[in-house]
Scaffold this motif. Structure first.
Motif, mmCIF file in Angstrom:
data_model
loop_
_atom_site.group_PDB
_atom_site.id
_atom_site.type_symbol
_atom_site.label_atom_id
_atom_site.label_comp_id
_atom_site.label_asym_id
_atom_site.label_seq_id
_atom_site.Cartn_x
_atom_site.Cartn_y
_atom_site.Cartn_z
ATOM 1 N N UNK A 56 28.401 -32.002 18.598
ATOM 2 C CA UNK A 56 27.216 -31.670 19.392
ATOM 3 C C UNK A 56 27.536 -30.629 20.456
ATOM 4 N N UNK A 57 28.667 -30.791 21.119
ATOM 5 C CA UNK A 57 29.063 -29.815 22.143
ATOM 6 C C UNK A 57 29.263 -28.445 21.513
ATOM 7 N N UNK A 58 29.922 -28.411 20.358
ATOM 8 C CA UNK A 58 30.164 -27.146 19.667
ATOM 9 C C UNK A 58 28.854 -26.485 19.253
ATOM 10 N N UNK A 59 27.908 -27.276 18.747
ATOM 11 C CA UNK A 59 26.614 -26.713 18.349
ATOM 12 C C UNK A 59 25.867 -26.134 19.546
ATOM 13 N N UNK A 60 25.874 -26.870 20.651
ATOM 14 C CA UNK A 60 25.177 -26.405 21.851
ATOM 15 C C UNK A 60 25.817 -25.127 22.382
ATOM 16 N N UNK A 61 27.132 -25.102 22.437
ATOM 17 C CA UNK A 61 27.827 -23.915 22.962
ATOM 18 C C UNK A 61 27.627 -22.702 22.068
ATOM 19 N N UNK A 62 27.661 -22.896 20.750
ATOM 20 C CA UNK A 62 27.457 -21.778 19.827
ATOM 21 C C UNK A 62 26.035 -21.232 19.910
ATOM 22 N N UNK A 63 25.100 -22.100 20.326
ATOM 23 C CA UNK A 63 23.705 -21.665 20.471
ATOM 24 C C UNK A 63 23.438 -21.048 21.843
ATOM 25 N N UNK A 65 24.739 -22.438 24.859
ATOM 26 C CA UNK A 65 24.939 -23.378 25.950
ATOM 27 C C UNK A 65 23.634 -23.913 26.521
ATOM 28 N N UNK A 66 23.703 -24.416 27.734
ATOM 29 C CA UNK A 66 22.529 -24.944 28.432
ATOM 30 C C UNK A 66 22.137 -23.921 29.487
ATOM 31 N N UNK A 67 21.024 -23.260 29.279
ATOM 32 C CA UNK A 67 20.588 -22.181 30.175
ATOM 33 C C UNK A 67 21.698 -21.154 30.373
ATOM 34 N N UNK A 68 22.388 -20.867 29.275
ATOM 35 C CA UNK A 68 23.414 -19.828 29.308
ATOM 36 C C UNK A 68 24.792 -20.294 29.745
ATOM 37 N N UNK A 69 24.939 -21.562 30.070
ATOM 38 C CA UNK A 69 26.229 -22.084 30.533
ATOM 39 C C UNK A 69 26.823 -23.006 29.474
ATOM 40 N N UNK A 70 28.069 -22.763 29.111
ATOM 41 C CA UNK A 70 28.737 -23.563 28.089
ATOM 42 C C UNK A 70 29.199 -24.908 28.663
ATOM 43 N N UNK A 71 29.259 -25.891 27.793
ATOM 44 C CA UNK A 71 29.781 -27.207 28.182
ATOM 45 C C UNK A 71 31.301 -27.198 28.065
ATOM 46 N N UNK A 72 31.974 -27.646 29.109
ATOM 47 C CA UNK A 72 33.415 -27.865 29.064
ATOM 48 C C UNK A 72 33.633 -29.378 29.008
ATOM 49 N N UNK A 73 34.055 -29.864 27.859
ATOM 50 C CA UNK A 73 34.222 -31.307 27.662
ATOM 51 C C UNK A 73 35.649 -31.722 28.008
ATOM 52 N N UNK A 74 35.756 -32.727 28.878
ATOM 53 C CA UNK A 74 37.070 -33.262 29.262
ATOM 54 C C UNK A 74 37.173 -34.663 28.675
ATOM 55 N N UNK A 75 37.985 -34.826 27.642
ATOM 56 C CA UNK A 75 38.088 -36.088 26.910
ATOM 57 C C UNK A 75 39.351 -36.846 27.312
ATOM 58 N N UNK A 76 39.184 -38.134 27.652
ATOM 59 C CA UNK A 76 40.308 -38.983 28.049
ATOM 60 C C UNK A 76 40.271 -40.286 27.260
ATOM 61 N N UNK A 77 41.438 -40.757 26.852
ATOM 62 C CA UNK A 77 41.577 -41.952 26.008
ATOM 63 C C UNK A 77 41.732 -43.205 26.871
ATOM 64 N N UNK A 78 40.775 -44.142 26.741
ATOM 65 C CA UNK A 78 40.885 -45.377 27.526
ATOM 66 C C UNK A 78 41.783 -46.429 26.870
#
Length: 395
Positions: A56-63, A65-78
């Motif tokens: 989903x993040x990749x699709x949004x960024x390739x399109x 982003x959100x109002x021209x701003x890309x999502x930077x996803x920070x993933x952490x393992x619990x």
């Protein structure tokens, strides 16, 4: 689990008391935190959610982003551990994230939620435990239908099929299972159902013969099993040799190849609930099916199988958050929270309609009752009709 939360919350907030004025913007990017079980007992479930969160993040960024701003996803393992979820919340807050997507593991979600509330950070949970949103918490929103909704949907099926006496086995160490069992007890009488046998067990259980023995003499017409991970597999594999002449009903934690594959032939004929998106190919054309295919087509192309329950939730969570950020017009956390609370959106898991009194968004009609046939989940005739009506209502 709730007893641990004040201690965990105090520890995390003490470490983050120096404040967080960062709005999560980061210039041309929007920082989003993602805490998920990528190792430990829940890794198979969390791993599926990660695949679609990334998609989903990749699709949004390739399109764009959100109002021209890309999502930077920070993933952490619990690591399937609540204390790790707390530590990761602390880390994400220090990095100034705009919002946090939460773990598939309910026990982690329940540990992180009070921290998000105190820090006033929008928290989108991928765990179904009722306690996160009952009572409603200001900054917490749940993506999957909560456990009590699954319980109610199952009871509706029983009522329609004149099943009035049931036995229920549930995992006492799983917040999801405990909440589901509580939901069944709460709504059973409303649907003309009596729970004639209650069978608690622990996550470490490997022999369910005592459960089957008790159920055999209970007069139950069906056995309902609330389980996640290994117990759900073990119970189902042992069921055919139990001698019980009644149907087995499982919940959405089993709506995945992660359950179907290891259970194998023993799964045949078992009833399994799922989010409506899991059986999306059976739905009529419309917004709901379009939303499902937007995710399922690229997922299947990449991984070679249909997206399971947990994948549906991850994708929907990103879409809900992105829509709220767009509606809020930026990364102001309070505005995003307000946007979420008034958001209506069609996603692969159904049409959400959050409100000030409902932060779970989905209804029992967004849940399908399926039966395993030739290794696949097939909607029952009753659910097929209801699913079609739900899809039509979505537009």
């Amino acid at each position: 689990m709730r007893k641990l939360i004040p201690l965990l919350a105090a520890a995390a907030l003490a470490l983050t008391a120096c404040g967080s004025g960062d709005t999560g913007g980061g210039g041309d990017t929007i920082k989003i935190g993602f805490i998920e079980s990528l190792t430990g007992n829940y890794a198979p479930l969390g791993g599926e959610a990660k695949k679609t969160v990334d998609l989903a993040v990749d699709q949004i960024n390739k399109a764009g982003g959100i109002d021209g701003r890309k999502i930077k996803l920070i993933t952490l393992d619990d690591k399937t551990a609540p204390d790790q979820g707390v530590l990761h919340f602390n880390e994400l807050r220090s990095q100034g994230v705009t919002a946090i997507l939460g773990s598939t593991f309910s026990n982690v979600g329940l540990a992180v939620e009070p921290l998000a509330e105190r820090a006033k950070i929008p928290y989108i949970s991928l765990a179904p435990a009722d306690e996160q949103v009952d009572p409603v918490q200001k900054y917490t929103f749940v993506v999957p239908a909560i456990s009590s909704k699954y319980a109610e949907a199952m009871l509706q099926y029983f009522q329609a099929h004149k099943i009035t006496k049931i036995a229920v086995a549930y995992d006492t160490k799983s917040s999801y299972s405990v909440a589901g069992f509580a939901g069944m007890k709460k709504y059973a009488a409303e649907y003309g159902v009596t729970i004639v046998e209650e069978e608690p067990y622990e996550t470490t259980a490997t022999d369910f013969s005592p459960v089957f023995t008790h159920v055999r003499s209970s007069g139950a017409q069906a056995l309902v099993a609330w389980a996640s991970g290994a117990p759900g597999v073990t119970l189902a594999k042992q069921f055919p040799n139990s001698g019980l002449k009644l149907p087995l009903f499982m919940t959405a934690s089993q709506a995945s190849k992660l359950w179907l594959d290891p259970v194998g032939k023993a799964s045949e004929g078992v009833y399994v609930q799922s989010a409506i998106g899991v059986i999306g190919d059976t739905l009529p054309d419309g917004k709901l099916k379009d939303s499902i295919e937007e995710m399922s087509v690229p997922f299947k192309e990449k991984y070679g199988y249909e997206p399971p329950q947990f994948a549906m939730d991850g994708y929907a969570g990103v879409k809900l958050l992105a829509a709220a950020i767009e509606k809020a017009g930026g990364t102001d956390k309070e505005k995003i929270r307000d946007a979420l609370e008034s958001l209506t959106l069609v996603t692969p898991t159904g049409k959400y309609a959050y409100s000030p009194t409902d932060h779970s968004g989905l209804k029992p009609t967004d849940i399908s009752m399926n039966r395993v046939k030739d290794g696949k989940l097939v909607p029952t005739e009753w659910s097929a009709e209801r699913n079609a009506a739900t899809a039509k209502a979505a537009g």
